[in-house]
Design a protein around this motif. Sequence first.
Motif, PDB file in Angstrom:
ATOM      1  N   UNK A 206       0.750 -24.733  38.658  1.00  0.00           N
ATOM      2  CA  UNK A 206       0.685 -24.620  37.197  1.00  0.00           C
ATOM      3  C   UNK A 206      -0.394 -25.499  36.578  1.00  0.00           C
ATOM      4  N   UNK A 207      -1.033 -24.965  35.560  1.00  0.00           N
ATOM      5  CA  UNK A 207      -1.902 -25.745  34.681  1.00  0.00           C
ATOM      6  C   UNK A 207      -1.115 -26.006  33.403  1.00  0.00           C
ATOM      7  N   UNK A 208      -0.833 -27.284  33.132  1.00  0.00           N
ATOM      8  CA  UNK A 208       0.077 -27.645  32.044  1.00  0.00           C
ATOM      9  C   UNK A 208      -0.677 -27.859  30.733  1.00  0.00           C
ATOM     10  N   UNK A 209       0.065 -27.639  29.653  1.00  0.00           N
ATOM     11  CA  UNK A 209      -0.499 -27.820  28.317  1.00  0.00           C
ATOM     12  C   UNK A 209       0.627 -28.219  27.367  1.00  0.00           C
ATOM     13  N   UNK A 210       0.345 -29.129  26.452  1.00  0.00           N
ATOM     14  CA  UNK A 210       1.326 -29.505  25.431  1.00  0.00           C
ATOM     15  C   UNK A 210       0.898 -28.908  24.101  1.00  0.00           C
ATOM     16  N   UNK A 211       1.855 -28.660  23.219  1.00  0.00           N
ATOM     17  CA  UNK A 211       1.493 -28.050  21.929  1.00  0.00           C
ATOM     18  C   UNK A 211       0.825 -29.039  21.003  1.00  0.00           C
ATOM     19  N   UNK A 212       0.100 -28.506  20.047  1.00  0.00           N
ATOM     20  CA  UNK A 212      -0.402 -29.331  18.960  1.00  0.00           C
ATOM     21  C   UNK A 212       0.019 -28.675  17.652  1.00  0.00           C
ATOM     22  N   UNK A 213       0.081 -29.472  16.624  1.00  0.00           N
ATOM     23  CA  UNK A 213       0.489 -28.978  15.319  1.00  0.00           C
ATOM     24  C   UNK A 213      -0.775 -28.647  14.529  1.00  0.00           C
ATOM     25  N   UNK A 214      -0.994 -27.380  14.204  1.00  0.00           N
ATOM     26  CA  UNK A 214      -2.179 -27.032  13.413  1.00  0.00           C
ATOM     27  C   UNK A 214      -2.182 -27.778  12.087  1.00  0.00           C
ATOM     28  N   UNK A 215      -3.376 -28.108  11.600  1.00  0.00           N
ATOM     29  CA  UNK A 215      -3.498 -28.890  10.369  1.00  0.00           C
ATOM     30  C   UNK A 215      -2.797 -28.216   9.203  1.00  0.00           C
ATOM     31  N   UNK A 216      -2.902 -26.879   9.137  1.00  0.00           N
ATOM     32  CA  UNK A 216      -2.263 -26.189   8.013  1.00  0.00           C
ATOM     33  C   UNK A 216      -0.740 -26.280   8.081  1.00  0.00           C
ATOM     34  N   UNK A 217      -0.195 -26.359   9.305  1.00  0.00           N
ATOM     35  CA  UNK A 217       1.254 -26.540   9.458  1.00  0.00           C
ATOM     36  C   UNK A 217       1.644 -27.976   9.142  1.00  0.00           C
ATOM     37  N   UNK A 218       0.873 -28.933   9.646  1.00  0.00           N
ATOM     38  CA  UNK A 218       1.184 -30.344   9.407  1.00  0.00           C
ATOM     39  C   UNK A 218       1.223 -30.652   7.915  1.00  0.00           C
ATOM     40  N   UNK A 219       0.365 -29.985   7.152  1.00  0.00           N
ATOM     41  CA  UNK A 219       0.296 -30.237   5.709  1.00  0.00           C
ATOM     42  C   UNK A 219       1.553 -29.797   4.982  1.00  0.00           C
ATOM     43  N   UNK A 220       2.356 -28.931   5.602  1.00  0.00           N
ATOM     44  CA  UNK A 220       3.575 -28.427   4.963  1.00  0.00           C
ATOM     45  C   UNK A 220       4.719 -29.426   5.047  1.00  0.00           C
ATOM     46  N   UNK A 221       4.574 -30.450   5.883  1.00  0.00           N
ATOM     47  CA  UNK A 221       5.663 -31.378   6.141  1.00  0.00           C
ATOM     48  C   UNK A 221       5.307 -32.759   5.599  1.00  0.00           C
ATOM     49  N   UNK A 222       6.313 -33.624   5.501  1.00  0.00           N
ATOM     50  CA  UNK A 222       6.078 -34.981   5.027  1.00  0.00           C
ATOM     51  C   UNK A 222       5.191 -35.738   6.015  1.00  0.00           C
ATOM     52  N   UNK A 223       4.469 -36.758   5.557  1.00  0.00           N
ATOM     53  CA  UNK A 223       3.625 -37.539   6.469  1.00  0.00           C
ATOM     54  C   UNK A 223       4.439 -38.096   7.638  1.00  0.00           C
ATOM     55  N   UNK A 224       3.853 -38.069   8.817  1.00  0.00           N
ATOM     56  CA  UNK A 224       4.448 -38.608  10.047  1.00  0.00           C
ATOM     57  C   UNK A 224       5.641 -37.797  10.551  1.00  0.00           C
ATOM     58  N   UNK A 225       5.873 -36.621   9.962  1.00  0.00           N
ATOM     59  CA  UNK A 225       7.024 -35.822  10.376  1.00  0.00           C
ATOM     60  C   UNK A 225       6.991 -35.505  11.867  1.00  0.00           C
ATOM     61  N   UNK A 226       5.812 -35.230  12.411  1.00  0.00           N
ATOM     62  CA  UNK A 226       5.701 -34.783  13.803  1.00  0.00           C
ATOM     63  C   UNK A 226       5.426 -35.929  14.774  1.00  0.00           C
ATOM     64  N   UNK A 227       5.520 -37.178  14.323  1.00  0.00           N
ATOM     65  CA  UNK A 227       5.180 -38.303  15.200  1.00  0.00           C
ATOM     66  C   UNK A 227       6.043 -38.343  16.458  1.00  0.00           C
ATOM     67  N   UNK A 228       7.338 -38.095  16.332  1.00  0.00           N
ATOM     68  CA  UNK A 228       8.221 -38.144  17.498  1.00  0.00           C
ATOM     69  C   UNK A 228       7.862 -37.060  18.499  1.00  0.00           C
ATOM     70  N   UNK A 229       7.496 -35.891  17.995  1.00  0.00           N
ATOM     71  CA  UNK A 229       7.129 -34.791  18.885  1.00  0.00           C
ATOM     72  C   UNK A 229       5.868 -35.107  19.671  1.00  0.00           C
TER      73      UNK A 229
END
Length: 254
Positions: A206-229
Amino acid sequence: MNARYDAVGDAYRQFKTTAAIPVPERRLFHDLLGDVSGLRVLDLATGYGLYARLALAQGAAEVVGVDISAEMVRGARRATAGDEIAFHTADARDLPELRDFDVVTAVWLFNYAQSPDDLADMAAGAAGALRPGGRLVAITVHPAYDAAGPDWIRYGLVVHDVAPVPRGQRLDVSLSTPTQDIPLTVFRWDADVYAEAMTRNGLDAPTWRVPHIPAEEAARWEPNYWDAAVANPLIAGFSCVRGAADPGGAKARS
């Protein structure tokens, strides 16, 4: 596994449409799948058909969805307009009639394997459904996910118990929906368990990959919302290719 999903089919659909986890999950699927214009795609563990429909939207000429839960398959048919996608109830470890697909997708399949051998049997089913040179695309529990690290409660997943198993962990979790919590048991397997399962069945490592949060999606949430992820990724995806040789796993042609 099928009995549990038979009982919570509609609640699982709610989870996929209301929780935050599917945001990075869908982006990861999109990036891993890529352009499938004109290709035949088989979606294993199809659930209510979300990723089968996304494969069709990304250009696939033919899409077939398979799930072990009859209730999930009924829900997938209800949620899918028209008859462009065929849905079947079947075990991903035993797919004798489904062959020669260009791409097999498996979102949240391998994390239900209860042992490395069980995972290898699932890989054999996927490999047997691929044409030589075909590609497996999967999303599963990240091999390095730390259940004691930053949690995913805000994204809709609660870990209740963790038990070590050889080469991995058993995780008792629940998925949060507006109407009920869905209890599930999943497994986090070490990366080498996946590598062995794939190569044993005629796929490359397997070639592994982790997700990233697109900027337009990140803007919909409060600051630092995705830090734990980002700090403790629960979701990981991988892809691998079937070689020219016939898959050699225990169930590939037995």
